[in-house]
Scaffold this motif. Sequence first.
Motif, mmCIF file in Angstrom:
data_model
loop_
_atom_site.group_PDB
_atom_site.id
_atom_site.type_symbol
_atom_site.label_atom_id
_atom_site.label_comp_id
_atom_site.label_asym_id
_atom_site.label_seq_id
_atom_site.Cartn_x
_atom_site.Cartn_y
_atom_site.Cartn_z
ATOM 1 N N GLY A 194 7.208 9.282 18.894
ATOM 2 C CA GLY A 194 5.961 10.061 18.770
ATOM 3 C C GLY A 194 5.209 9.871 17.468
ATOM 4 N N PRO A 195 5.829 10.232 16.323
ATOM 5 C CA PRO A 195 5.070 10.241 15.066
ATOM 6 C C PRO A 195 4.667 8.823 14.633
ATOM 7 C CG PRO A 195 7.141 11.454 14.847
ATOM 8 C CD PRO A 195 7.207 10.706 16.141
ATOM 9 N N SER A 196 3.381 8.569 14.481
ATOM 10 C CA SER A 196 2.939 7.226 14.106
ATOM 11 C C SER A 196 3.119 6.985 12.608
ATOM 12 C CB SER A 196 1.478 7.021 14.500
ATOM 13 O OG SER A 196 0.686 7.972 13.832
ATOM 14 N N THR A 197 3.341 8.048 11.865
ATOM 15 C CA THR A 197 3.594 7.929 10.427
ATOM 16 C C THR A 197 4.950 8.545 10.112
ATOM 17 O OG1 THR A 197 1.235 8.025 9.926
ATOM 18 C CG2 THR A 197 2.745 8.607 8.134
ATOM 19 N N LEU A 198 5.763 7.784 9.388
ATOM 20 C CA LEU A 198 7.084 8.277 9.008
ATOM 21 C C LEU A 198 7.220 8.163 7.498
ATOM 22 C CD1 LEU A 198 10.062 9.084 9.696
ATOM 23 C CD2 LEU A 198 10.562 6.635 9.766
ATOM 24 N N VAL A 199 7.616 9.259 6.871
ATOM 25 C CA VAL A 199 7.920 9.210 5.444
ATOM 26 C C VAL A 199 9.410 9.480 5.281
ATOM 27 C CG1 VAL A 199 7.484 10.174 3.162
ATOM 28 C CG2 VAL A 199 5.619 10.015 4.815
ATOM 29 N N ILE A 200 10.099 8.517 4.679
ATOM 30 C CA ILE A 200 11.518 8.696 4.403
ATOM 31 C C ILE A 200 11.672 9.053 2.931
ATOM 32 C CG2 ILE A 200 13.781 7.587 4.380
ATOM 33 C CD1 ILE A 200 13.009 6.008 6.805
ATOM 34 N N LYS A 201 12.156 10.276 2.703
ATOM 35 C CA LYS A 201 12.324 10.763 1.332
ATOM 36 C C LYS A 201 13.708 10.340 0.844
ATOM 37 C CE LYS A 201 11.736 14.777 3.049
ATOM 38 N NZ LYS A 201 11.855 16.236 3.177
ATOM 39 N N ARG A 202 13.742 9.797 -0.370
ATOM 40 C CA ARG A 202 15.015 9.289 -0.888
ATOM 41 C C ARG A 202 15.362 9.938 -2.216
ATOM 42 N NH1 ARG A 202 14.718 3.219 -1.102
ATOM 43 N NH2 ARG A 202 16.842 3.144 -0.319
ATOM 44 N N GLU A 204 15.771 11.178 -5.779
ATOM 45 C CA GLU A 204 15.336 10.611 -7.067
ATOM 46 C C GLU A 204 14.902 9.149 -6.937
ATOM 47 O OE1 GLU A 204 18.239 10.007 -10.095
ATOM 48 O OE2 GLU A 204 19.866 9.648 -8.686
ATOM 49 N N HIS A 205 15.229 8.506 -5.783
ATOM 50 C CA HIS A 205 14.867 7.096 -5.604
ATOM 51 C C HIS A 205 13.485 6.905 -4.997
ATOM 52 C CE1 HIS A 205 18.865 6.306 -6.879
ATOM 53 N NE2 HIS A 205 19.363 7.004 -5.890
ATOM 54 N N GLY A 206 12.769 7.974 -4.724
ATOM 55 C CA GLY A 206 11.395 7.830 -4.264
ATOM 56 C C GLY A 206 11.228 8.046 -2.780
ATOM 57 N N ALA A 207 10.253 7.335 -2.198
ATOM 58 C CA ALA A 207 9.945 7.551 -0.781
ATOM 59 C C ALA A 207 9.395 6.274 -0.159
ATOM 60 C CB ALA A 207 8.917 8.671 -0.649
ATOM 61 N N LEU A 208 9.629 6.137 1.144
ATOM 62 C CA LEU A 208 9.100 5.005 1.909
ATOM 63 C C LEU A 208 8.138 5.532 2.952
ATOM 64 C CD1 LEU A 208 12.464 3.124 2.644
ATOM 65 C CD2 LEU A 208 10.741 2.506 0.928
ATOM 66 N N LEU A 209 7.005 4.851 3.091
ATOM 67 C CA LEU A 209 6.015 5.221 4.104
ATOM 68 C C LEU A 209 5.937 4.106 5.136
ATOM 69 C CD1 LEU A 209 3.379 6.736 5.141
ATOM 70 C CD2 LEU A 209 2.140 5.328 3.482
ATOM 71 N N PHE A 210 6.075 4.453 6.398
ATOM 72 C CA PHE A 210 5.948 3.485 7.503
ATOM 73 C C PHE A 210 4.803 3.926 8.396
ATOM 74 C CE2 PHE A 210 10.397 3.377 6.258
ATOM 75 C CZ PHE A 210 10.725 2.021 6.289
ATOM 76 N N HIS A 211 3.909 2.984 8.699
ATOM 77 C CA HIS A 211 2.793 3.309 9.591
ATOM 78 C C HIS A 211 2.315 2.001 10.240
ATOM 79 C CE1 HIS A 211 -0.822 5.337 11.029
ATOM 80 N NE2 HIS A 211 -1.536 4.356 10.519
ATOM 81 N N GLN A 212 2.386 1.939 11.545
ATOM 82 C CA GLN A 212 1.957 0.754 12.292
ATOM 83 C C GLN A 212 2.493 -0.546 11.690
ATOM 84 O OE1 GLN A 212 -2.258 1.367 12.271
ATOM 85 N NE2 GLN A 212 -2.159 2.800 13.986
ATOM 86 N N ASP A 213 3.785 -0.607 11.478
ATOM 87 C CA ASP A 213 4.455 -1.784 10.940
ATOM 88 C C ASP A 213 4.081 -2.117 9.499
ATOM 89 O OD1 ASP A 213 6.555 -2.649 12.318
ATOM 90 O OD2 ASP A 213 5.561 -4.344 13.311
ATOM 91 N N ARG A 214 3.392 -1.205 8.811
ATOM 92 C CA ARG A 214 3.127 -1.405 7.382
ATOM 93 C C ARG A 214 4.098 -0.533 6.595
ATOM 94 N NH1 ARG A 214 -3.387 -1.425 6.737
ATOM 95 N NH2 ARG A 214 -2.972 -2.622 4.862
ATOM 96 N N LEU A 215 4.438 -1.033 5.422
ATOM 97 C CA LEU A 215 5.403 -0.322 4.577
ATOM 98 C C LEU A 215 4.844 -0.140 3.178
ATOM 99 C CD1 LEU A 215 8.273 0.651 3.697
ATOM 100 C CD2 LEU A 215 8.876 -1.749 3.396
ATOM 101 N N PHE A 216 4.994 1.059 2.633
ATOM 102 C CA PHE A 216 4.639 1.344 1.244
ATOM 103 C C PHE A 216 5.838 2.019 0.594
ATOM 104 C CE2 PHE A 216 2.825 4.516 -1.807
ATOM 105 C CZ PHE A 216 2.326 3.623 -2.745
ATOM 106 N N ALA A 217 6.200 1.565 -0.599
ATOM 107 C CA ALA A 217 7.361 2.141 -1.278
ATOM 108 C C ALA A 217 6.928 2.784 -2.586
ATOM 109 C CB ALA A 217 8.388 1.042 -1.555
ATOM 110 N N ALA A 218 7.236 4.050 -2.740
ATOM 111 C CA ALA A 218 6.919 4.758 -3.987
ATOM 112 C C ALA A 218 8.222 5.020 -4.731
ATOM 113 C CB ALA A 218 6.242 6.085 -3.676
ATOM 114 N N PRO A 219 8.222 4.772 -6.050
ATOM 115 C CA PRO A 219 9.448 5.067 -6.797
ATOM 116 C C PRO A 219 9.573 6.571 -7.027
ATOM 117 C CG PRO A 219 7.723 4.376 -8.300
ATOM 118 C CD PRO A 219 7.138 4.290 -6.910
ATOM 119 N N GLY A 220 10.741 7.012 -7.452
ATOM 120 C CA GLY A 220 10.866 8.391 -7.904
ATOM 121 C C GLY A 220 10.293 8.465 -9.308
ATOM 122 N N TYR A 221 9.798 9.632 -9.698
ATOM 123 C CA TYR A 221 9.287 9.790 -11.058
ATOM 124 C C TYR A 221 10.471 10.109 -11.967
ATOM 125 C CZ TYR A 221 6.527 11.418 -14.974
ATOM 126 O OH TYR A 221 5.971 11.564 -16.217
#
Length: 298
Positions: A194-202, A204-221
């Motif tokens: 169902g959800p077309s956008t998935l955010v995986i929270k990690r 202190e290691h940050g987060a991953l964003l998945f949307h339509q086969d695109r990936l964005f990785a954010a570090p933890g602050y």
Amino acid sequence: MALVVVGSVAYDGVETPHGKVERMLGGACTYISLAASYFTEVGIVAVVGEDFDPADRAFLARRKIGLEGLETKPGKTFFWSGVYSQDMNDRTTLRTDLNVFAEFQPVLPASYRSQPYLLLGNIQPALQQSVRAQMSALRLAGGDTMNYWIQDYREELLAAIRHWDFLLINDGEARMLSGEHNLRRAARAIARMGPSTLVIKRGEHGALLFHQDRLFAAPGYLLDDVCDPTGAGDCFAGGFIGYLSQGQAEWQDLCRAVIYGSVMGSFCCERFGVERFRTLTRAEIDARFEEFRRITEF
Ligand code: AMP
């Protein structure tokens, strides 16, 4: 108001290597709405008992959080307590007293029903589903869940998230929900649910964003000191949906929303409970957002 948030409003007892607080304002809905209140107008749907302190209500009201959907029922407010490991990456729940939260049947005030944005905090999936069904003009809806619902309420959860635009979970939960160890595969499997956008929270290691086969990785602050991580995931969710509630939700906006989520999660950890939100300003938030830009640009 633009954003409706549903979830727990609680009192928490927390022990970390930095100290111990017996009882303080907490709850997923509290953290989400405090974080989102820096970006948009928020109304909450939650239940508290007769012991809920008027000073806590006043604090939420000062952040301009709409409290029309905050019910007071005879009995006590939900109480949760936990203790963190030395490195604060693990936490053990010591007590969960559902109290008035056990009978929570969210009914949205009429003024909430036509709002465009919805964040469903981590509660029983059938209740999340019932809140979503009460809203008539949604532009973007999604939420959070946890291992307990994934394991023991799987069908109910699948029925709920089928209608969500985004899902925010941690990596272990993404693996459990999808049955895939590899996170790219897990993200594809979850998109099919169902959800077309998935955010995986990690954490202190940050987060991953998945949307339509695109990936964005954010570090933890990298904070100098993590005082209390309680609510960091919820503040991430609040920053994420708060930012998106201001308008567009294209790829660039989703990436920025992940950074604002990371910013809000990091501020949350600087003090015990919700303390940091008593002084935090939008200028500090935007300064940290720019710092994120500097540390990730190359
Ligand atoms: P987080 O650290 O982001 O996982 O959020 C912690 C908050 O979740 C605390 O303030 C608790 O009051 C709240 N919480 C803990 N257990 C539950 C539960 N079973 N249902 C709803 N809220 C909970």
